[in-house]
Structures are given as C-alpha cells and as structure tokens.
Design a protein around this motif. Structure first.
Motif, PDB file in Angstrom:
ATOM      1  N   SER A 342      -5.761   6.192  -5.338  1.00  0.00           N
ATOM      2  CA  SER A 342      -6.033   7.609  -6.356  1.00  0.00           C
ATOM      3  C   SER A 342      -4.857   8.452  -6.613  1.00  0.00           C
ATOM      4  O   SER A 342      -3.995   8.392  -7.952  1.00  0.00           O
ATOM      5  N   ARG A 343      -4.211   9.040  -5.732  1.00  0.00           N
ATOM      6  CA  ARG A 343      -3.198  10.196  -6.063  1.00  0.00           C
ATOM      7  C   ARG A 343      -1.282   9.220  -6.607  1.00  0.00           C
ATOM      8  O   ARG A 343      -0.623   9.330  -7.376  1.00  0.00           O
ATOM      9  N   SER A 344      -1.330   7.911  -5.892  1.00  0.00           N
ATOM     10  CA  SER A 344      -0.377   7.476  -6.226  1.00  0.00           C
ATOM     11  C   SER A 344      -0.531   6.636  -6.840  1.00  0.00           C
ATOM     12  O   SER A 344       0.636   6.592  -7.720  1.00  0.00           O
ATOM     13  N   GLU A 345      -1.494   6.106  -8.142  1.00  0.00           N
ATOM     14  CA  GLU A 345      -1.962   5.259  -9.311  1.00  0.00           C
ATOM     15  C   GLU A 345      -1.277   6.571 -10.184  1.00  0.00           C
ATOM     16  O   GLU A 345      -1.572   6.144 -10.701  1.00  0.00           O
ATOM     17  N   ALA A 346      -2.197   8.414 -10.136  1.00  0.00           N
ATOM     18  CA  ALA A 346      -2.309   8.641 -11.203  1.00  0.00           C
ATOM     19  C   ALA A 346      -1.231   9.823 -11.014  1.00  0.00           C
ATOM     20  O   ALA A 346      -0.821  10.420 -12.269  1.00  0.00           O
ATOM     21  N   PHE A 347       0.145  10.404  -9.995  1.00  0.00           N
ATOM     22  CA  PHE A 347       0.855  10.910 -10.158  1.00  0.00           C
ATOM     23  C   PHE A 347       1.555  10.339 -10.606  1.00  0.00           C
ATOM     24  O   PHE A 347       2.389   9.113 -10.502  1.00  0.00           O
TER      25      PHE A 347
END
Lengths: 483, 95
Positions: A342-347
């Motif tokens: 979630s973090r890697s795809e969205a930041f």
C-alpha cells in the motif's frame, strides 16, 4: 472584478455593485478557462455558488462577517469535511475528510466562499510542484516554468487572478518561495500563530499555515481570519491576535532594516541581487536605516532541515498504512504485504526518499549524530536571529536565489532542488514570521523580496510590505493572457 | 558516510516500503547525497548546546482528563478501505 483588492470586493458586495454569486461565477469561470495551468486538484464550482447564494442573503440581511462572499481557494492539505483532501498524493486520492481543519472552519466562519482545492507537491515535500500525483502546476508567467512549491497551485491561482485569496502552508519556504516565483504576496506566520489542526502534517515542529494574496493588505484581512489560539493544536500559542490592518499605514521613518551578508553571497543571481538592492534603496529613501548584519549559521540550515523534516515526516506518515483510510493495495497476502505494498504503490519517489532519510536518522545508534545534532544547530540558527533582532526591526533579503526555473530542470538530483530553499528554511527552524513581496523582474519572471520579522510581529511585516506596495506596482502586474 | 544498497533495503524494511531491485542503486546514490549534505553539520562543535524542539520553547499543554469528543466511529470508518460492524478489516493475522 478579478483585479480588485479584497477591501474593494468587500465594499462592492456591501454596496450592491455586484453579488457574491456574480463574483464567484467570475472566478469559477477563470478557474475553468485556465485549467491548463493545473493549479487545481478539485474544482468546487457548484458548491461555491450555493455558498455564494447564502452569502448574498447574509449581506442583504446585514448579517455579514468580515469576508462574507469573498472567494478563496484552499491548498489540498487542509482537511475539508466531505471534500476530497488528497495532499497531492495517490495515497489520499480517495480520502474525503471526515472533519474540517480549523483554518477551513475559521475562513468559512469569516464568510469566505471556497471555489476549489489547489495542487501541491505530494505531502508538501518539494519546491517545484513536480512531485504532485496530479502533475506539475505551470507558472502563469511562463508555462514552461515551475510555480515553486509546495503551495504552487495556490500561488499560481492568485497570480493568474483565478482566486483573490488562497491558503498555503510553509515548512521550509512553501508559501514564500512559490509567492516569489509567481509574483504574489505570501506570509508565513510565527510558529503557533495559526492552528495546525486538520492540516495534514509533514514536519510538525516546522509546519505553519498562512495566506496568499495580491497584496499585503489582502493578506492582512485573510490572516485576521486565520490566526488565533486553538486548543485542538497542542503547539498553538495562546496570545491575543492584534488588528493586522491597524499598523499598515504607520510611517517607516527611522525604522531599522537588517541586511544579512550571507543572503547576498555566491549562488544569488546577479539580476535578483540588483532587484533586491533596488528595494533596499526604496526603504532607505523612506528614511529607514539600513544595517549590515550577519547570520553566521545560515549555511547550516539546509543540512539541519534535511534531518528534522524527514525525521518528523517518517513518523507522521507512518499512519498511512492502508488500514484506516487512504490507498490499499489489491489482494494483500498478509498484513505485512498490505503495509508494504500500500505504501510503496501510493507514495511517490520524493516522499519515499524523505521517509527513508528520516527512518535512517532515527534508527538505533544514529539519533545523537543526526536528530539531536540538528536540533542543536537549530538553536544556533535561532540565536543568530535573536541577536540580530536586538538591533533591527526587520530583516530584508531575497526570497530565492533565482527566479522560476524550468519544469524538469532540477528533478534529476534531489539535493539541487533542496538548495532553492536556501534563504527560507532557517526562518522555519527559528519559528519566525516572514513574507515574500513582489519587487521586480528578472528575465520577465517575478522576483520576491523576503521580509523577516521578530516573533508575533506579523503586523510589523505587513506594514513594511504595504508601504512599499503603496508606492510601487510590482504586485499589480498580471501575467500576459491572464489580464 | 555513503549509504550502501544493503542499507537501503534495511531502511526500506524499517519504513515498511518495498524498493524494486532495479531502483536500489539509484536510492543508494540519492540517499548518500542527502546524507552527505546533512553531514555538513559536523563542521560545527555543538557540545553543551541545548537542543531546540520548539521555537519558543513552549512545553506541552496539559488538560483535564475528561472526555471531550463524541464517538464518531461511523463517520471515520466511512473512509476506510475495508470495515465491517465497526471493525477495520485486514488479512488474517492469527491462524
């Protein structure tokens, strides 16, 4: 109508020269006409017309507040109930805030009509607006150039006369640098003066909200509505808010202006330097005393900032984990996979870099070498200003070393980008108020002078800026095609 | 002190970020250049200097331990990626 000052707009509304619906429609039309600038993430035209209809009713019944019926644009970092609040990130692209930021609430109460949500660098991390998930904003003065950042959409909107007023936030220069690059007036208040409640946090010990306007006078009206103690913000300071318009017309005769030698050394473009010197000369002619001063630790501001801000951001952004709100990856195989993807795809890249620098600086064994050291440097920088303000009323220098640069020019190396905030960052570290005021052009692009004041002396800064604007017309220049 | 590709992976793990294999090298270069910038601080002796956390050295305000907020669970969970019966749903943690 889009050229009028806030006080002229207020008079026009109350005298019945035009209605708030007409006024709002004028700005909404401009917002749509100039959408190539990409200054807005969300347009709120229909909602604004409803608000304006209500404003007209209040004016008719003489129940108006100071800014009733005046259109405004909000940076997409301030939570607004039921409205998408993306913070320029894919992470919050689906986030509709469940409450209002105090700044939004206060400006609503003052009567403002919100026309839209402005574009910004992702989570306010950037100096060019290029890190936005929604694409870069274009500078109205030259659409090949950046508007500055992180509040680039707000600065561009005011410069293009799409909104008479706009909110911004400033952690390392994010109001003043885009104000300078877009030729508008912007003010970063004293840390603790404007509530941070509902302002999506980047670096909590530095973040501060403030106004953008066409002039210092317009900023004074807006700051009046924004400032004040808020018990919902643990670092808000409980101090009476003065009347920010009261000192606007005071004489500058006999006032002392400090000019720091460190702000005029190598790295400053020769043209920007000569424009700033012109402004200094103007103040001298008004009877101000010009004093050369030194802020010897200026060169340490960027190094200290790039520990403190990333450390605080790595902590603040840890809440964005795909569980309670924001982006969630598809088909997570376990909880860890849910967090990671979630973090890697969205930041975006810049946000990831800063989270990683902060995580590194705070990791076991490194705290003293980085975070503690940076806080000690912060003290030194703050002491420099304290000493200077024993002898001067205000400090004057350039806001940025050069005018707006080209889109893509500084994206290859993050450190090159960081250096564009060299004159603004130390003010955040010290927590002082400062503003950027248009004072000339370099290569057909606007140049801003920075006025730095002592703690809580926003009224004094506004006085210095207003007097200058009464006698010059740099702040009235409008980019070609946006007249 | 340069950041090695191994350190990039270690930091990413702590930060709950995944870095693609072909991006590790670039992150190592960028993070090293930022740390290099930051280490200019080391030129100054800061012994005995009090670290500064708040510009006006304000301390944490205390308040009475009283409930001041209403329960707004439904409102807050309306924006959750996945919630049911007042609970946030995540992949199974305990077998």
């Amino acid at each position: 109508m889009h050229k009028l000052s806030v006080s002229q707009l207020v008079d026009g509304l109350r005298n019945g020269d035009f209605s708030s619906v007409e006024l709002t429609q004028c700005f909404v039309n401009r917002m749509q006409k100039f959408n190539d600038l990409n200054a807005f993430i969300t347009e709120l035209g229909e909602r604004a017309i409803l608000q304006a209809t209500n404003a007209d009713k209040l004016i008719k019944e003489k129940k108006h507040r100071p800014l009733t019926g005046i259109p405004i644009a909000h940076k997409d970092i301030f939570c607004m109930y039921g409205v998408k609040t993306s913070c320029g990130s894919k992470m919050l692209d689906n986030f509709y805030a469940p409450y209002d930021a105090t700044v939004v609430e206060k400006l609503d109460q003052a009567g403002c009509v919100t026309i839209g949500r402005t574009n910004m660098d992702e989570f306010a991390m950037g100096s060019s607006n290029e890190s936005s998930y929604y694409g870069p904003v274009k500078n109205p003065w030259n659409t090949d150039c950046v508007p500055g950042g992180s509040s680039g959409g707000s600065a561009a909107a005011v410069a293009a006369r799409i909104a008479p007023l706009a909110t911004g936030t400033d952690t390392g220069g994010s109001i003043r640098q885009p104000a300078a690059l877009c030729g508008v007036t912007g003010l970063k208040p004293t840390y603790g003066r404007v509530s941070r409640y509902g302002l999506i946090a980047y670096a909590s010990s530095l973040d501060q909200g403030g106004p953008f306007g066409k002039s210092a006078e317009d900023c004074a009206y807006m700051l009046q509505a924004m400032a004040g103690f808020d018990e919902k913000d643990s670092t808000s300071l409980d101090k009476a808010v003065p009347d920010y318009t009261q000192l606007l017309n005071s004489t500058l005769k006999g006032k002392v202006i400090g000019v720091p030698e460190e702000y005029f050394s190598e790295g400053l473009s020769a043209e920007v330097k000569s424009v700033i010197e012109g402004a200094i000369k103007w103040y001298e002619q008004q009877g101000c005393e010009i004093k050369n001063i030194s802020l010897p630790n200026t060169n340490l501001a960027i190094p200290a900032y790039y520990v403190i801000a990333p450390a605080e951001c790595s902590s603040n952004l840890s809440r964005l984990d795909g569980v309670r709100y924001g982006y969630r990856c598809e088909d997570p195989k376990d909880l860890r996979d849910l967090y990671d993807r979630s973090r890697s795809e969205a930041f975006g890249d810049e946000v990831k870099r800063r989270i990683m620098i902060g995580t590194y600086a705070l990791s076991a064994g490194y705290y003293d070498a980085y975070y503690l050291k940076a806080q000690q440097i912060r003290r030194l920088i703050s002491e420099d200003f304290k000493k200077a303000f024993e002898h001067v009323d205000v400090i004057l220098g350039p806001t940025t070393p050069e005018p707006a640069f080209k889109i893509g020019e500084k994206t290859a190396d993050p450190v090159t980008m960081y250096l564009s905030d060299i004159y603004t960052i130390s003010i955040n570290l010290a927590g002082l108020p400062a503003m950027s005021v248009p004072c000339g052009f370099s290569d057909s692009l606007p140049v801003g002078m920075q006025l730095i004041g002592n703690y809580f002396e926003e009224d004094n800064l506004l006085n210095f800026a207003h007097q200058y604007q009464m006698d010059t017309d740099w702040h009235k220049k409008t980019p070609e095609g946006f007249e | 002190m340069p950041i090695t590709p191994e350190e990039v992976l270690k930091i990413a793990n702590l930060a709950r970020l995944q870095i693609k294999q072909d991006e590790v090298e670039q992150y190592a270069i960028d993070l090293s250049s930022i740390i290099n910038l930051v280490e200019q601080m080391n030129a100054v002796d800061t012994k005995d200097i009090q670290p500064m956390a708040h510009p006006l050295d304000a301390t944490q305000r205390l308040r009475e331990d009283k409930v001041t907020e209403n329960n707004q669970r439904d409102k807050f969970q309306a924006v959750a990626p996945s919630a049911e019966k007042g609970l946030y749903l995540v992949p199974k943690v305990i077998e």
